[in-house]
Design an enzyme around this catalytic site. Structure first.
Site, PDB file in Angstrom:
ATOM      1  N   HIS A 121     -32.236  34.419  76.707  1.00  0.00           N
ATOM      2  CA  HIS A 121     -32.546  34.594  78.125  1.00  0.00           C
ATOM      3  C   HIS A 121     -33.578  35.690  78.353  1.00  0.00           C
ATOM      4  CE1 HIS A 121     -29.554  37.708  77.280  1.00  0.00           C
ATOM      5  NE2 HIS A 121     -29.965  38.348  78.365  1.00  0.00           N
ATOM      6  N   ASP A 123     -34.100  38.708  81.264  1.00  0.00           N
ATOM      7  CA  ASP A 123     -33.207  39.356  82.231  1.00  0.00           C
ATOM      8  C   ASP A 123     -33.553  39.009  83.678  1.00  0.00           C
ATOM      9  OD1 ASP A 123     -31.679  40.639  80.279  1.00  0.00           O
ATOM     10  OD2 ASP A 123     -33.133  42.269  80.112  1.00  0.00           O
ATOM     11  N   HIS A 271     -34.335  37.212  74.733  1.00  0.00           N
ATOM     12  CA  HIS A 271     -33.536  37.911  73.722  1.00  0.00           C
ATOM     13  C   HIS A 271     -32.142  37.325  73.621  1.00  0.00           C
ATOM     14  CE1 HIS A 271     -33.057  40.050  77.532  1.00  0.00           C
ATOM     15  NE2 HIS A 271     -31.843  40.417  77.123  1.00  0.00           N
ATOM     16  N   ARG A 286     -28.374  49.827  79.495  1.00  0.00           N
ATOM     17  CA  ARG A 286     -29.651  49.152  79.807  1.00  0.00           C
ATOM     18  C   ARG A 286     -30.171  49.564  81.178  1.00  0.00           C
ATOM     19  NH1 ARG A 286     -29.751  42.862  80.705  1.00  0.00           N
ATOM     20  NH2 ARG A 286     -30.165  43.368  82.874  1.00  0.00           N
TER      21      ARG A 286
END
Ligand code: SIN
Length: 295
Positions: A121, A123, A271, A286
């Site tokens: 995907h 983000d 990723h 994150r």
């Protein structure tokens, strides 16, 4: 539509490299980690404000390598936020658990919480204005396992058979949080969040606003369907397009250590966090930088 099998070389655009290092940098050293994607940056302390020249080189390395890595960064969440903010405005995620400050998402996995970020995907592609990039800091990592993989979506687009490229040219796809984060909500909360975050429509192939590269921009977590296409054909085409990120020649794989940082471009990469470490502990923070509306 036919989706031919492929074997033999993949047409990756090789990163410029001399003895394993990217040429043309004066403030930082960039070690090339795979032919098309991934660079390890040496000589930078992310806990200190970067001067403009160093920042410009880090930005250039990010655009060229698509994902860059830093080792041994003993930084606080506030320092991580301060670093990421030099690249743009930061978002607060409406679904994922907050860390020490609102802009930090804490992914805390252990025997009670399993890693589920193991579908390719980009983000927050379900936002009308998705992410430019994310900065991930390893707080606690298992001795073995828990690697993250990134795929170069310019190479993934470049490697498509010509008839597929022609077929997807100009198509739009819908991205929706409902079949991922939406599964955690009851019906009322889902309806409310759907009003707040209606499905977003983005081009299947977007153009990178800074490098001009053409990028495959559909992903297995958030894309639901292609606009104005029969559902079966849409599902078959998307399935083929999703599989491109899983081609090893387009990837780099990163072995985390405590204090490692990855900074990736969400426009040009996807990723996948390998979920092979349960029941061990893995804690990551994150920060996500807001980008622009894809075109
Ligand atoms: C993410 O999908 O942003 C998390 C990646 C990771 O935990 O390695």
């Amino acid at each position: 539509m036919e989706f031919p099998r492929h074997f033999g070389p993949r047409p990756v655009r090789a990163l410029p490299e001399v003895d394993g290092r990217a040429p043309g940098y004066e403030r930082i050293e960039v070690r090339i980690l795979s032919p098309s994607i991934g660079g390890e940056i040496c000589g930078v302390d992310l806990g200190k404000p970067l001067d403009d020249e160093t920042l410009a080189e880090v930005r250039r390395a990010l655009l060229t390598c698509k994902v860059i890595f830093f080792r041994d960064q003993d930084i606080t969440p506030a320092e991580q936020v301060a670093f990421a903010r030099r690249f743009g405005e930061l978002e607060v995620h409406p679904f994922l658990p907050e860390g020490e400050v609102p802009e930090v998402i804490r992914f805390a996995k252990d025997e009670t919480v399993k890693g589920v970020e193991n579908l390719w995907h980009s983000d927050v592609s379900w936002r009308q204005v998705p992410s430019m990039g994310s900065v991930l800091h390893a707080i606690e990592v298992p001795e073995v396992g828990g690697d993250t993989l990134w795929a170069d979506m310019a190479a993934a687009y470049e490697g498509l058979p010509d008839p597929v490229k022609e077929r997807i040219d100009g198509l739009q796809a819908v991205h929706d949080f409902a079949h991922s984060f939406g599964l955690m909500l009851d019906a009322d909360a889902l309806a409310e969040k759907q009003r707040e975050f209606p499905p977003a429509t983005h081009p299947v192939v977007r153009t990178h606003p800074e490098t001009g590269e053409r990028l495959l921009y559909v992903n297995a977590i958030f894309t639901s369907h292609i606009v104005d296409m029969d559902p079966d054909r849409s599902a078959a085409l998307l399935d083929f397009l999703y599989r491109q990120a899983a081609i090893p020649e387009y990837q780099v794989r990163f072995r985390w250590r405590r204090g490692s940082v990855a900074f990736w471009d969400n426009r040009s990469t996807q990723h996948y966090a390998s979920s092979d470490y349960w029941p061990r502990q893995r804690i990551m923070d994150r920060v996500t930088i807001i980008g622009e509306r894809p075109t």
